[in-house]
Design a protein around this motif. Sequence first.
Motif, PDB file in Angstrom:
ATOM      1  N   SER A   1      -7.714   3.994  -5.327  1.00  0.00           N
ATOM      2  CA  SER A   1      -9.027   4.156  -4.706  1.00  0.00           C
ATOM      3  C   SER A   1      -9.916   2.925  -4.867  1.00  0.00           C
ATOM      4  O   SER A   1     -11.021   2.891  -4.319  1.00  0.00           O
ATOM      5  CB  SER A   1      -9.744   5.371  -5.317  1.00  0.00           C
ATOM      6  N   LEU A   2      -9.439   1.902  -5.570  1.00  0.00           N
ATOM      7  CA  LEU A   2     -10.256   0.727  -5.831  1.00  0.00           C
ATOM      8  C   LEU A   2     -10.258  -0.226  -4.643  1.00  0.00           C
ATOM      9  O   LEU A   2      -9.321  -0.259  -3.847  1.00  0.00           O
ATOM     10  CB  LEU A   2      -9.735  -0.015  -7.069  1.00  0.00           C
ATOM     11  N   SER A   3     -11.313  -1.015  -4.544  1.00  0.00           N
ATOM     12  CA  SER A   3     -11.366  -2.071  -3.535  1.00  0.00           C
ATOM     13  C   SER A   3     -10.454  -3.214  -3.970  1.00  0.00           C
ATOM     14  O   SER A   3     -10.009  -3.278  -5.117  1.00  0.00           O
ATOM     15  CB  SER A   3     -12.798  -2.587  -3.392  1.00  0.00           C
ATOM     16  N   ASP A   4     -10.178  -4.143  -3.057  1.00  0.00           N
ATOM     17  CA  ASP A   4      -9.305  -5.276  -3.380  1.00  0.00           C
ATOM     18  C   ASP A   4      -9.867  -6.087  -4.545  1.00  0.00           C
ATOM     19  O   ASP A   4      -9.121  -6.530  -5.423  1.00  0.00           O
ATOM     20  CB  ASP A   4      -9.134  -6.174  -2.155  1.00  0.00           C
ATOM     21  N   GLN A   5     -11.175  -6.281  -4.564  1.00  0.00           N
ATOM     22  CA  GLN A   5     -11.800  -7.056  -5.639  1.00  0.00           C
ATOM     23  C   GLN A   5     -11.689  -6.322  -6.980  1.00  0.00           C
ATOM     24  O   GLN A   5     -11.402  -6.925  -8.016  1.00  0.00           O
ATOM     25  CB  GLN A   5     -13.267  -7.319  -5.314  1.00  0.00           C
ATOM     26  N   GLN A   6     -11.881  -5.010  -6.958  1.00  0.00           N
ATOM     27  CA  GLN A   6     -11.759  -4.224  -8.181  1.00  0.00           C
ATOM     28  C   GLN A   6     -10.317  -4.207  -8.680  1.00  0.00           C
ATOM     29  O   GLN A   6     -10.073  -4.268  -9.882  1.00  0.00           O
ATOM     30  CB  GLN A   6     -12.237  -2.795  -7.926  1.00  0.00           C
ATOM     31  N   ARG A   7      -9.365  -4.135  -7.750  1.00  0.00           N
ATOM     32  CA  ARG A   7      -7.959  -4.157  -8.153  1.00  0.00           C
ATOM     33  C   ARG A   7      -7.598  -5.473  -8.821  1.00  0.00           C
ATOM     34  O   ARG A   7      -6.827  -5.507  -9.780  1.00  0.00           O
ATOM     35  CB  ARG A   7      -7.060  -3.934  -6.939  1.00  0.00           C
TER      36      ARG A   7
ATOM     37  N   SER B   1       0.839  -1.198   0.000  1.00  0.00           N
ATOM     38  CA  SER B   1       0.000   0.000   0.000  1.00  0.00           C
ATOM     39  C   SER B   1       0.872   1.246   0.000  1.00  0.00           C
ATOM     40  O   SER B   1       1.893   1.309   0.692  1.00  0.00           O
ATOM     41  CB  SER B   1      -0.918   0.009   1.216  1.00  0.00           C
TER      42      SER B   1
END
Length: 319
Positions: A74-80, A59
Amino acid sequence: MNALLSVKNLQKVYPTKVGMIKAVDDVSFDVAAGETVALVGESGCGKSSIALSLLQLISSDGGTVHFDGTDFTSLSDQQRQQFRKKLSIVFQNPFSSLNPKMRVRDIVGEPLKTVFGLKGSKLEERVAQHLRDVGLGREHLKRYPHEFSGGQRQRIAIARALALEPRMLILDEPTAALDVSVQAQVLNLLKELQAKHGLSFLFISHNLATVNYIADRVMVMYLGRIVESGPVHSIFSSPAHPYTQALLASIPSLDPLKKNQLVALSGEVPSPLSLPAGCAFANRCPYASDLCRTLRPDLLSKSEAWAVACHHPIQGEED
């Protein structure tokens, strides 16, 4: 050109028992589509921390990373996880970055199964296709990493990185663990793949010869900050920052007239736990003044495509 990757004010700090180490200090840069940008500097200057922060494998502690118009930080872990299809990485050491218990077909095929749901003959054909792209064959599918040379292992790592058809590769010292002759083969392969797939590269290295061969632009890093950036041909022929000049002067030459002209920097590298108030390079710089020791220089434009962070930049031929 519009930036495919745009990094603004990136920061990464590591806590230790005796204080905080600012490994990446307010770094900003862009990479355009189809462009190769190199990041160079001594070991420990923060190059790999930038690479891992871009993918958020570690991070970041400040700043933004926009890729293809989306703020990756700014993305969530799933979006990343889904977004990483567009931005992939090849690590430095192919002897440790490949799972020794997995066959090549599984190493390259795992991302294809996970993301695209491929299996059976379709999966094997796609893996074989990616191996062909990096100069390997179907006969290599069932082999384990220990059965390959260092150069072949790095080709497998490149095939894995390309499996999801990304738009950009982060190449973190991709030739550092290889013999010189093999380095040339891997660099030529990367250039061929870039032309074939329209890839962008962030090429991280301390080997200035490889940078001169493969990169369009170069950024020189010292103790967490970019101290000079610009076109490779300009910086290599006429560096503006004393640190860049010292790096270039340290390259060994086969020319018998230049073999005794290597330049060694004097002075000690400041502790990253206690950086000086002014320029971090001041105590090693032959041009340092009182201003350098009290006021940290900003990265300012020297020309449209060239910037340097120095109070007393060297006046080169192009000036």
